[in-house]
Design a protein around this motif. Structure first.
Motif, PDB file in Angstrom:
ATOM      1  N   LYS A   1      39.097   5.608-135.743  1.00  0.00           N
ATOM      2  CA  LYS A   1      40.421   5.515-136.345  1.00  0.00           C
ATOM      3  C   LYS A   1      40.967   4.092-136.379  1.00  0.00           C
ATOM      4  O   LYS A   1      42.079   3.862-136.874  1.00  0.00           O
ATOM      5  CB  LYS A   1      41.398   6.434-135.599  1.00  0.00           C
ATOM      6  N   LEU A   2      40.205   3.148-135.851  1.00  0.00           N
ATOM      7  CA  LEU A   2      40.652   1.759-135.870  1.00  0.00           C
ATOM      8  C   LEU A   2      40.598   1.195-137.290  1.00  0.00           C
ATOM      9  O   LEU A   2      39.637   1.425-138.025  1.00  0.00           O
ATOM     10  CB  LEU A   2      39.758   0.911-134.963  1.00  0.00           C
TER      11      LEU A   2
ATOM     12  N   GLU B   1      42.210  -4.012-136.626  1.00  0.00           N
ATOM     13  CA  GLU B   1      42.185  -3.579-135.225  1.00  0.00           C
ATOM     14  C   GLU B   1      40.785  -3.722-134.632  1.00  0.00           C
ATOM     15  O   GLU B   1      40.624  -4.110-133.472  1.00  0.00           O
ATOM     16  CB  GLU B   1      42.673  -2.130-135.111  1.00  0.00           C
TER      17      GLU B   1
ATOM     18  N   PHE C   1      46.600  -0.254-126.341  1.00  0.00           N
ATOM     19  CA  PHE C   1      46.347   1.005-127.042  1.00  0.00           C
ATOM     20  C   PHE C   1      45.048   0.975-127.840  1.00  0.00           C
ATOM     21  O   PHE C   1      44.450   2.024-128.106  1.00  0.00           O
ATOM     22  CB  PHE C   1      47.523   1.357-127.962  1.00  0.00           C
ATOM     23  N   LEU C   2      44.577  -0.224-128.222  1.00  0.00           N
ATOM     24  CA  LEU C   2      43.327  -0.316-128.982  1.00  0.00           C
ATOM     25  C   LEU C   2      42.129   0.148-128.160  1.00  0.00           C
ATOM     26  O   LEU C   2      41.178   0.712-128.697  1.00  0.00           O
ATOM     27  CB  LEU C   2      43.086  -1.753-129.452  1.00  0.00           C
TER      28      LEU C   2
ATOM     29  N   LYS D   1      33.615   9.695-123.981  1.00  0.00           N
ATOM     30  CA  LYS D   1      34.125  10.405-125.157  1.00  0.00           C
ATOM     31  C   LYS D   1      33.034  11.269-125.796  1.00  0.00           C
ATOM     32  O   LYS D   1      33.268  12.412-126.197  1.00  0.00           O
ATOM     33  CB  LYS D   1      34.655   9.402-126.182  1.00  0.00           C
TER      34      LYS D   1
ATOM     35  N   HIS E   1      42.081   2.529-126.071  1.00  0.00           N
ATOM     36  CA  HIS E   1      42.087   3.989-125.940  1.00  0.00           C
ATOM     37  C   HIS E   1      42.123   4.712-127.284  1.00  0.00           C
ATOM     38  O   HIS E   1      41.880   5.921-127.344  1.00  0.00           O
ATOM     39  CB  HIS E   1      43.287   4.419-125.093  1.00  0.00           C
ATOM     40  N   LYS E   2      42.406   3.981-128.339  1.00  0.00           N
ATOM     41  CA  LYS E   2      42.435   4.601-129.656  1.00  0.00           C
ATOM     42  C   LYS E   2      41.010   4.975-130.077  1.00  0.00           C
ATOM     43  O   LYS E   2      40.072   4.200-129.862  1.00  0.00           O
ATOM     44  CB  LYS E   2      43.037   3.631-130.681  1.00  0.00           C
ATOM     45  N   PRO E   3      40.801   6.162-130.668  1.00  0.00           N
ATOM     46  CA  PRO E   3      39.454   6.543-131.128  1.00  0.00           C
ATOM     47  C   PRO E   3      38.842   5.474-132.019  1.00  0.00           C
ATOM     48  O   PRO E   3      39.510   4.949-132.922  1.00  0.00           O
ATOM     49  CB  PRO E   3      39.703   7.839-131.892  1.00  0.00           C
ATOM     50  N   LYS E   4      37.608   5.130-131.741  1.00  0.00           N
ATOM     51  CA  LYS E   4      36.950   4.032-132.439  1.00  0.00           C
ATOM     52  C   LYS E   4      36.944   4.249-133.945  1.00  0.00           C
ATOM     53  O   LYS E   4      37.136   3.306-134.723  1.00  0.00           O
ATOM     54  CB  LYS E   4      35.512   3.901-131.931  1.00  0.00           C
TER      55      LYS E   4
END
Length: 212
Positions: free
Chosen positions: A93-94, A98, A85-86, A123, A88-91
């Motif tokens: 928002k990490l 993370e 999931f890391l 993106k 695909h998670k918005p950069k």
């Protein structure tokens, strides 16, 4: 709601409607739909739903991840599955932790790092493009794919090239099939809860009642 998506069924249904009033058609990336729309409607603007081309980026990144993690040591390979999931998670928002974990795995594999960079270019193209710059930004995405040298992204590029006009139209006229996709999902849930429904009319009635 019709019984199937055979071209003959679709033709009969759409011919029963005032097709001359149709100005735009939003669809997924299935060539028969495109051909049918061009045949039945009068020069419609065809738009590809953003969900359907955005997932090509997701699929390509996942194919790279699955390939490279096979070369990792057992400890890294097992935890890599948990960290999918890391990628695909918005950069933005990490969390700090993370970011550190993600950077650790990107450094383990040059290909994974390249794939993540392509994902970020994608993106940027999705979020910062408009009617004026969408084509230029799309060319930059193609360039990023070529520079990565990753085979997993070549299918995505070919698909985008084949549907380029329709994809660009989605930035000019930002319509989507989001509401209809929600109904389709509800239909699948109803079928699962009923362990399948053989009678189409009964399924149709259940779906329509659920929308009241």
């Amino acid at each position: 709601m019709i019984q199937d998506r055979k071209l003959s069924t679709l033709k009969d249904y759409f011919r029963s409607l005032p097709t001359h009033r149709v100005q735009m058609v939003v669809m997924d990336m299935w060539q028969p739909y495109k051909i049918l729309a061009q045949q039945l409607f009068q020069n419609p603007i065809i738009i590809v739903d953003k969900f359907h081309y955005a997932r090509h980026n997701f699929w390509a990144l996942e194919r790279v991840r699955k390939r490279v993690q096979k070369s990792f040591q057992d400890k890294d390979r097992k935890s890599m599955k948990k960290l999918r999931f890391l990628l695909h998670k918005p950069k933005e928002k990490l969390t700090t932790r993370e970011q550190e974990l993600l950077q650790y795995y990107l450094e383990l594999s040059p290909d994974l790092k390249k794939a993540y960079q392509v994902k970020e270019v994608f993106k940027k193209w999705m979020t910062q493009s408009n009617e004026r710059n969408v084509r230029l930004n799309l060319e930059q995405l193609y360039q990023a794919i070529d520079e990565s040298g990753l085979d997993e992204y070549q299918y995505m590029k070919r698909t985008f090239k084949s549907w380029e006009k329709e994809i660009i139209n989605s930035f000019i006229d930002p319509y989507t099939n989001g509401y209809l996709e929600g109904i389709n999902n509800k239909m699948k849930v109803i079928k699962r809860m009923s362990y399948g429904i053989r009678n189409f009319q009964r399924l149709r009635n259940k779906v329509l009642c659920s929308l009241i």
